[in-house]
Design a protein around this motif. Structure first.
Motif, PDB file in Angstrom:
ATOM      1  N   GLN A 116       0.849  -1.192   0.000  1.00 10.02           N
ATOM      2  CA  GLN A 116       0.000   0.000   0.000  1.00 10.02           C
ATOM      3  C   GLN A 116       0.880   1.235   0.000  1.00 10.02           C
ATOM      4  OE1 GLN A 116      -1.888  -0.710   3.711  1.00 10.02           O
ATOM      5  NE2 GLN A 116      -3.313  -2.218   2.908  1.00 10.02           N
ATOM      6  N   ASN A 117       0.674   2.106  -0.973  1.00 13.29           N
ATOM      7  CA  ASN A 117       1.346   3.411  -0.966  1.00 13.29           C
ATOM      8  C   ASN A 117       0.509   4.327  -0.095  1.00 13.29           C
ATOM      9  OD1 ASN A 117       3.632   3.044  -2.729  1.00 13.29           O
ATOM     10  ND2 ASN A 117       2.136   2.728  -4.348  1.00 13.29           N
ATOM     11  N   GLN A 118       1.149   4.882   0.911  1.00 13.74           N
ATOM     12  CA  GLN A 118       0.461   5.755   1.852  1.00 13.74           C
ATOM     13  C   GLN A 118       1.096   7.133   1.790  1.00 13.74           C
ATOM     14  OE1 GLN A 118       1.342   3.391   5.331  1.00 13.74           O
ATOM     15  NE2 GLN A 118      -0.543   2.210   5.127  1.00 13.74           N
ATOM     16  N   ALA A 119       0.417   8.124   2.326  1.00 12.37           N
ATOM     17  CA  ALA A 119       0.926   9.495   2.292  1.00 12.37           C
ATOM     18  C   ALA A 119       2.309   9.597   2.930  1.00 12.37           C
ATOM     19  CB  ALA A 119      -0.053  10.423   3.003  1.00 12.37           C
ATOM     20  N   GLU A 120       2.524   8.871   4.004  1.00 11.39           N
ATOM     21  CA  GLU A 120       3.790   8.962   4.722  1.00 11.39           C
ATOM     22  C   GLU A 120       4.780   7.872   4.336  1.00 11.39           C
ATOM     23  OE1 GLU A 120       0.962   6.377   6.880  1.00 11.39           O
ATOM     24  OE2 GLU A 120       0.785   8.410   6.120  1.00 11.39           O
ATOM     25  N   GLY A 121       4.459   7.044   3.349  1.00 18.53           N
ATOM     26  CA  GLY A 121       5.403   6.003   2.943  1.00 18.53           C
ATOM     27  C   GLY A 121       4.731   4.834   2.260  1.00 18.53           C
ATOM     28  N   LEU A 122       5.269   3.677   2.526  1.00 19.09           N
ATOM     29  CA  LEU A 122       4.813   2.454   1.885  1.00 19.09           C
ATOM     30  C   LEU A 122       4.667   1.370   2.952  1.00 19.09           C
ATOM     31  CD1 LEU A 122       6.053   1.067  -1.406  1.00 19.09           C
ATOM     32  CD2 LEU A 122       6.408  -0.360   0.567  1.00 19.09           C
ATOM     33  N   ALA A 123       3.633   0.569   2.840  1.00 23.34           N
ATOM     34  CA  ALA A 123       3.426  -0.543   3.769  1.00 23.34           C
ATOM     35  C   ALA A 123       3.321  -1.837   2.977  1.00 23.34           C
ATOM     36  CB  ALA A 123       2.169  -0.329   4.606  1.00 23.34           C
ATOM     37  N   LEU A 124       3.928  -2.892   3.494  1.00 27.28           N
ATOM     38  CA  LEU A 124       3.847  -4.211   2.881  1.00 27.28           C
ATOM     39  C   LEU A 124       3.429  -5.187   3.978  1.00 27.28           C
ATOM     40  CD1 LEU A 124       6.223  -5.844   0.390  1.00 27.28           C
ATOM     41  CD2 LEU A 124       5.651  -7.080   2.457  1.00 27.28           C
ATOM     42  N   VAL A 125       2.387  -5.978   3.695  1.00 29.50           N
ATOM     43  CA  VAL A 125       1.863  -6.922   4.688  1.00 29.50           C
ATOM     44  C   VAL A 125       1.755  -8.311   4.065  1.00 29.50           C
ATOM     45  CG1 VAL A 125      -0.045  -7.470   6.246  1.00 29.50           C
ATOM     46  CG2 VAL A 125       0.513  -5.081   5.773  1.00 29.50           C
ATOM     47  N   LEU A 126       2.324  -9.288   4.747  1.00 26.01           N
ATOM     48  CA  LEU A 126       2.266 -10.682   4.320  1.00 26.01           C
ATOM     49  C   LEU A 126       1.664 -11.513   5.442  1.00 26.01           C
ATOM     50  CD1 LEU A 126       3.130 -13.171   2.504  1.00 26.01           C
ATOM     51  CD2 LEU A 126       5.249 -13.161   3.835  1.00 26.01           C
ATOM     52  N   ASP A 127       0.730 -12.376   5.086  1.00 33.87           N
ATOM     53  CA  ASP A 127       0.160 -13.357   6.010  1.00 33.87           C
ATOM     54  C   ASP A 127       0.396 -14.714   5.362  1.00 33.87           C
ATOM     55  OD1 ASP A 127      -1.204 -14.340   8.224  1.00 33.87           O
ATOM     56  OD2 ASP A 127      -3.164 -14.139   7.273  1.00 33.87           O
ATOM     57  N   VAL A 128       1.271 -15.527   5.956  1.00 32.63           N
ATOM     58  CA  VAL A 128       1.685 -16.779   5.326  1.00 32.63           C
ATOM     59  C   VAL A 128       1.465 -17.969   6.268  1.00 32.63           C
ATOM     60  CG1 VAL A 128       4.114 -16.485   6.030  1.00 32.63           C
ATOM     61  CG2 VAL A 128       3.565 -17.929   4.067  1.00 32.63           C
ATOM     62  N   ASP A 129       1.040 -19.075   5.689  1.00 36.88           N
ATOM     63  CA  ASP A 129       0.844 -20.326   6.413  1.00 36.88           C
ATOM     64  C   ASP A 129       2.180 -21.066   6.436  1.00 36.88           C
ATOM     65  OD1 ASP A 129       0.185 -22.838   7.348  1.00 36.88           O
ATOM     66  OD2 ASP A 129      -1.471 -23.149   5.949  1.00 36.88           O
ATOM     67  N   LEU A 130       2.775 -21.173   7.618  1.00 37.31           N
ATOM     68  CA  LEU A 130       4.072 -21.836   7.754  1.00 37.31           C
ATOM     69  C   LEU A 130       3.965 -23.354   7.895  1.00 37.31           C
ATOM     70  CD1 LEU A 130       6.003 -19.444  10.177  1.00 37.31           C
ATOM     71  CD2 LEU A 130       6.144 -19.586   7.677  1.00 37.31           C
TER      72      LEU A 130
END
Length: 179
Positions: A116-130
């Motif tokens: 997600q490009n946000q006003a104050e930067g960038l966010a990356l989110v991963l939800d993974v099944d280990l």
């Protein structure tokens, strides 16, 4: 649940951009691992690949701006390297020991995550099944890292801790988050 926040530091001998911050949180709930990176600061100086319509497995993502983390089973030599590009590309590698036996981890055929490009930067989110690589009962140790490529071609290496004389994300002493 074991939610932990983190803040990455640049390798001491590299010049980092002023006002750049890499923070986030990581959580393991049973077999699910969730990691969120937030890249904040003056991002116009960073080479960030444009988003792709398809999330594809690609090699050598670490040559450009790339969010990474390393997972090992406690008291085991084997570990995995997860690479996540802001463009949406990904890869997972398995190692038998320190930089030995590197091969793509075939247990993962897709690794969906959000950027997600946000006003104050960038966010990356991963939800993974280990569950494909680690039992719920096994404690894991995690090293959280990021490679930042500057527009001028310079590369800086960010991690929770830097244990070597050179930037080396594979050093097990750097896998300091226990989940």
């Amino acid at each position: 649940m074991n939610d932990q926040t983190f803040s990455l530091q640049p390798f001491p001998s590299t010049k980092s951009l002023p006002n750049l911050k890499i923070t986030g949180n990581i959580d393991r709930n049973s077999h699910q691992l969730t990691i969120r990176y937030t890249l904040g600061g003056d991002l116009k100086e960073i080479a960030i690949a444009p988003p792709s319509n398809a999330q594809l497995r690609k090699p050598e993502l670490w040559k450009d701006t790339c969010f990474e983390f390393f997972i090992s089973i406690k008291d085991s030599q084997r570990y995995w390297e997860f690479n996540l590009s802001p463009a949406g590309h990904w890869n997972v590698y398995r190692f038998d020991g320190y930089r030995q036996g590197m091969q793509e981890e075939t247990a993962f055929t897709i690794l969906p995550f959000n950027v997600q490009n946000q006003a104050e930067g960038l966010a990356l989110v991963l939800d993974v099944d280990l569950a494909k690589i680690v039992s719920v009962k096994q404690a894991i140790e995690v090293g959280i890292t990021t490679v930042i490529k500057h527009r001028n071609g310079e590369v800086t290496y960010w991690a929770l801790t830097h244990q070597g004389a050179e930037a080396d994300f594979h050093l097990r002493d750097s896998f300091i988050v226990e989940l």
